[in-house]
Design a protein around this motif. Structure first.
Motif, PDB file in Angstrom:
ATOM      1  N   ARG A   3      33.986  19.520  76.588  1.00  0.00           N
ATOM      2  CA  ARG A   3      34.461  20.109  77.838  1.00  0.00           C
ATOM      3  C   ARG A   3      33.855  19.382  79.026  1.00  0.00           C
ATOM      4  O   ARG A   3      34.545  19.110  80.023  1.00  0.00           O
ATOM      5  CB  ARG A   3      34.119  21.603  77.903  1.00  0.00           C
ATOM      6  CG  ARG A   3      34.618  22.290  79.166  1.00  0.00           C
ATOM      7  CD  ARG A   3      34.257  23.765  79.185  1.00  0.00           C
ATOM      8  NE  ARG A   3      32.824  23.986  79.234  1.00  0.00           N
ATOM      9  CZ  ARG A   3      32.077  23.907  80.347  1.00  0.00           C
ATOM     10  NH1 ARG A   3      32.646  23.599  81.507  1.00  0.00           N
ATOM     11  NH2 ARG A   3      30.786  24.144  80.306  1.00  0.00           N
ATOM     12  N   MET A   4      32.560  19.038  78.952  1.00  0.00           N
ATOM     13  CA  MET A   4      31.930  18.298  80.043  1.00  0.00           C
ATOM     14  C   MET A   4      32.502  16.892  80.158  1.00  0.00           C
ATOM     15  O   MET A   4      32.628  16.357  81.260  1.00  0.00           O
ATOM     16  CB  MET A   4      30.411  18.268  79.856  1.00  0.00           C
ATOM     17  CG  MET A   4      29.732  19.492  80.439  1.00  0.00           C
ATOM     18  SD  MET A   4      27.960  19.308  80.627  1.00  0.00           S
ATOM     19  CE  MET A   4      27.436  19.770  78.994  1.00  0.00           C
ATOM     20  N   ASP A  15      23.259  23.528  80.077  1.00  0.00           N
ATOM     21  CA  ASP A  15      23.373  24.031  81.443  1.00  0.00           C
ATOM     22  C   ASP A  15      22.694  23.057  82.415  1.00  0.00           C
ATOM     23  O   ASP A  15      23.212  22.772  83.503  1.00  0.00           O
ATOM     24  CB  ASP A  15      22.737  25.413  81.561  1.00  0.00           C
ATOM     25  CG  ASP A  15      23.555  26.501  80.881  1.00  0.00           C
ATOM     26  OD1 ASP A  15      24.731  26.253  80.543  1.00  0.00           O
ATOM     27  OD2 ASP A  15      23.000  27.606  80.676  1.00  0.00           O
ATOM     28  N   ARG A  16      21.534  22.549  82.022  1.00  0.00           N
ATOM     29  CA  ARG A  16      20.821  21.584  82.863  1.00  0.00           C
ATOM     30  C   ARG A  16      21.631  20.302  83.015  1.00  0.00           C
ATOM     31  O   ARG A  16      21.703  19.720  84.110  1.00  0.00           O
ATOM     32  CB  ARG A  16      19.450  21.277  82.268  1.00  0.00           C
ATOM     33  CG  ARG A  16      18.456  22.428  82.372  1.00  0.00           C
ATOM     34  CD  ARG A  16      17.203  22.166  81.563  1.00  0.00           C
ATOM     35  NE  ARG A  16      16.420  21.068  82.092  1.00  0.00           N
ATOM     36  CZ  ARG A  16      15.357  20.560  81.482  1.00  0.00           C
ATOM     37  NH1 ARG A  16      14.963  21.029  80.311  1.00  0.00           N
ATOM     38  NH2 ARG A  16      14.690  19.566  82.034  1.00  0.00           N
ATOM     39  N   LEU A  17      22.244  19.846  81.930  1.00  0.00           N
ATOM     40  CA  LEU A  17      23.049  18.631  82.004  1.00  0.00           C
ATOM     41  C   LEU A  17      24.212  18.800  82.974  1.00  0.00           C
ATOM     42  O   LEU A  17      24.507  17.904  83.780  1.00  0.00           O
ATOM     43  CB  LEU A  17      23.563  18.253  80.615  1.00  0.00           C
ATOM     44  CG  LEU A  17      24.513  17.057  80.558  1.00  0.00           C
ATOM     45  CD1 LEU A  17      23.849  15.789  81.096  1.00  0.00           C
ATOM     46  CD2 LEU A  17      25.010  16.835  79.129  1.00  0.00           C
ATOM     47  N   GLU A  18      24.880  19.947  82.926  1.00  0.00           N
ATOM     48  CA  GLU A  18      26.026  20.155  83.812  1.00  0.00           C
ATOM     49  C   GLU A  18      25.585  20.183  85.267  1.00  0.00           C
ATOM     50  O   GLU A  18      26.237  19.586  86.139  1.00  0.00           O
ATOM     51  CB  GLU A  18      26.780  21.427  83.441  1.00  0.00           C
ATOM     52  CG  GLU A  18      28.054  21.614  84.224  1.00  0.00           C
ATOM     53  CD  GLU A  18      29.154  22.298  83.447  1.00  0.00           C
ATOM     54  OE1 GLU A  18      30.326  22.164  83.860  1.00  0.00           O
ATOM     55  OE2 GLU A  18      28.852  22.964  82.436  1.00  0.00           O
ATOM     56  N   ILE A  54      40.619  17.642  70.279  1.00  0.00           N
ATOM     57  CA  ILE A  54      39.957  18.729  71.012  1.00  0.00           C
ATOM     58  C   ILE A  54      39.677  18.297  72.447  1.00  0.00           C
ATOM     59  O   ILE A  54      39.858  19.080  73.393  1.00  0.00           O
ATOM     60  CB  ILE A  54      38.668  19.148  70.285  1.00  0.00           C
ATOM     61  CG1 ILE A  54      39.001  19.745  68.917  1.00  0.00           C
ATOM     62  CG2 ILE A  54      37.862  20.128  71.133  1.00  0.00           C
ATOM     63  CD1 ILE A  54      37.790  20.030  68.063  1.00  0.00           C
ATOM     64  N   LEU A  55      39.244  17.038  72.623  1.00  0.00           N
ATOM     65  CA  LEU A  55      39.026  16.531  73.974  1.00  0.00           C
ATOM     66  C   LEU A  55      40.319  16.577  74.777  1.00  0.00           C
ATOM     67  O   LEU A  55      40.326  16.961  75.955  1.00  0.00           O
ATOM     68  CB  LEU A  55      38.478  15.108  73.913  1.00  0.00           C
ATOM     69  CG  LEU A  55      38.292  14.390  75.248  1.00  0.00           C
ATOM     70  CD1 LEU A  55      37.401  15.190  76.197  1.00  0.00           C
ATOM     71  CD2 LEU A  55      37.720  12.992  75.018  1.00  0.00           C
ATOM     72  N   ASP A  56      41.436  16.221  74.158  1.00  0.00           N
ATOM     73  CA  ASP A  56      42.726  16.288  74.843  1.00  0.00           C
ATOM     74  C   ASP A  56      43.026  17.715  75.307  1.00  0.00           C
ATOM     75  O   ASP A  56      43.562  17.933  76.404  1.00  0.00           O
ATOM     76  CB  ASP A  56      43.843  15.804  73.921  1.00  0.00           C
ATOM     77  CG  ASP A  56      43.750  14.320  73.613  1.00  0.00           C
ATOM     78  OD1 ASP A  56      43.035  13.602  74.327  1.00  0.00           O
ATOM     79  OD2 ASP A  56      44.402  13.877  72.637  1.00  0.00           O
ATOM     80  N   GLN A  57      42.679  18.687  74.478  1.00  0.00           N
ATOM     81  CA  GLN A  57      42.918  20.088  74.841  1.00  0.00           C
ATOM     82  C   GLN A  57      42.060  20.491  76.046  1.00  0.00           C
ATOM     83  O   GLN A  57      42.529  21.199  76.952  1.00  0.00           O
ATOM     84  CB  GLN A  57      42.631  20.997  73.644  1.00  0.00           C
ATOM     85  CG  GLN A  57      43.582  20.797  72.473  1.00  0.00           C
ATOM     86  CD  GLN A  57      43.085  21.475  71.210  1.00  0.00           C
ATOM     87  OE1 GLN A  57      42.223  22.347  71.245  1.00  0.00           O
ATOM     88  NE2 GLN A  57      43.619  21.058  70.062  1.00  0.00           N
ATOM     89  N   HIS A  58      40.799  20.045  76.059  1.00  0.00           N
ATOM     90  CA  HIS A  58      39.941  20.327  77.217  1.00  0.00           C
ATOM     91  C   HIS A  58      40.504  19.670  78.474  1.00  0.00           C
ATOM     92  O   HIS A  58      40.453  20.259  79.569  1.00  0.00           O
ATOM     93  CB  HIS A  58      38.520  19.839  76.962  1.00  0.00           C
ATOM     94  CG  HIS A  58      37.731  20.693  76.020  1.00  0.00           C
ATOM     95  ND1 HIS A  58      37.453  22.019  76.273  1.00  0.00           N
ATOM     96  CD2 HIS A  58      37.139  20.417  74.827  1.00  0.00           C
ATOM     97  CE1 HIS A  58      36.736  22.526  75.286  1.00  0.00           C
ATOM     98  NE2 HIS A  58      36.536  21.565  74.388  1.00  0.00           N
TER      99      HIS A  58
END
Length: 281
Positions: free
Chosen positions: A183-184, A127-130, A208-212
């Motif tokens: 996702r980030m 959460d902090r990173l985002e 998975i990255l492609d899906q995000h």
């Protein structure tokens, strides 16, 4: 995408060795050169010398002329994002616009304990990173930044000058978590960096990255796919590079050993760079 190669010396070396790695990387044709960001050694001996990752990048900026520079990766938990944005802008100017900005959520709990830094839960760190990514991008691109977040608060914050690179230095997010990290990457990053995976696992995570990316309506081809590989036998490295290239990697960070042989390995790898590029073709 163009296949690129970088070199990384992480820790446990005298400063003259770092200077040699940076200058050799610049002269030998590597595309980027890297340090790490930790406060204490990651092994069993906390007294092993560790230099500051951002002071090192400032030194890299003036010790090199061509090669791009970065930290793989900055631990978000070590610095306020406002300070981090200012550090990055300074290094971008010192280097003439050659900074690659690597960042991750932070994971080394013993460092936080010994320095009294807030560590938090896995969820809290992400959460902090985002929040930090949103703040840093705003400070780099907007006249002022006001944020009332759960972890960070800024009020009409001014960050001048802006980075040389526009809209901002490329953001690399390091990690392989399929839910939060990737996702980030899809939402904020220009490059994804992984380490420790097999080529098969790397390909699965890339899917998975492609899906995000589809979820956030982003073209997945706009994200550079990168991987860290520890240097060992040259023949094995060439095969590994070819396998990861097939799995989707477009850039490789080659990590020098910490057994005292790093300069000899650096010279061998620099001499072998053309063959590695051929393996990735």
């Amino acid at each position: 995408m163009t296949t690129r190669f970088g070199i990384k010396l992480s820790q446990a070396a005298p400063i003259d060795d770092y200077l040699r790695v940076w200058r050799t990387s610049d002269e030998a044709g590597f595309d980027h050169v890297w340090v790490m960001d930790h406060i204490a050694d990651l092994g069993d001996n906390p007294s092993v010398p560790i230099f500051d990752g951002w002071a090192m990048q400032a030194a890299m900026a003036v010790a090199t002329k061509r090669v791009r520079i970065g930290c793989m990766v900055t631990g978000n938990t070590y610095r306020h994002p406002g300070m981090l944005a200012k550090l990055a802008t300074t290094v971008d100017h010192l280097s003439g616009g050659r900074l690659e900005f690597g960042i991750g959520a932070g994971w080394a709990e013993p460092e936080h304990t010994m320095y009294g830094l807030e560590f938090g839960t896995f969820r809290e760190r992400f959460d902090r990173l985002e929040e930090a990514l949103q703040i840093i991008r705003s400070l780099w691109t907007e006249p002022t930044t006001t944020v009332s977040g759960t972890h960070y608060q800024l009020t009409d914050a001014v960050a001048e000058p802006k980075p040389i690179q526009r809209p901002h230095p490329p953001i690399w997010i390091g990690g392989s978590g399929p839910k939060r990290t990737l996702r980030m990457v899809a939402k904020y990053a220009d490059a994804w960096n992984a380490t420790g995976e097999t080529p098969e696992e790397y390909a699965r995570l890339g899917s998975i990255l492609d899906q995000h990316c589809a979820t956030v309506d982003r073209d997945p081809s706009t994200i550079r796919r990168t991987v860290q590989l520890r240097l060992g036998d040259a023949d094995d490295l060439a095969r590994l590079v070819a396998d990861f290239r097939t799995a989707g990697a477009t850039e490789f960070i080659l990590v020098l050993p910490r057994n005292g042989d790093h300069l000899a390995v650096l010279d061998r790898t620099a001499a072998d760079l053309d063959r590695l590029r051929d393996a990735a073709a």
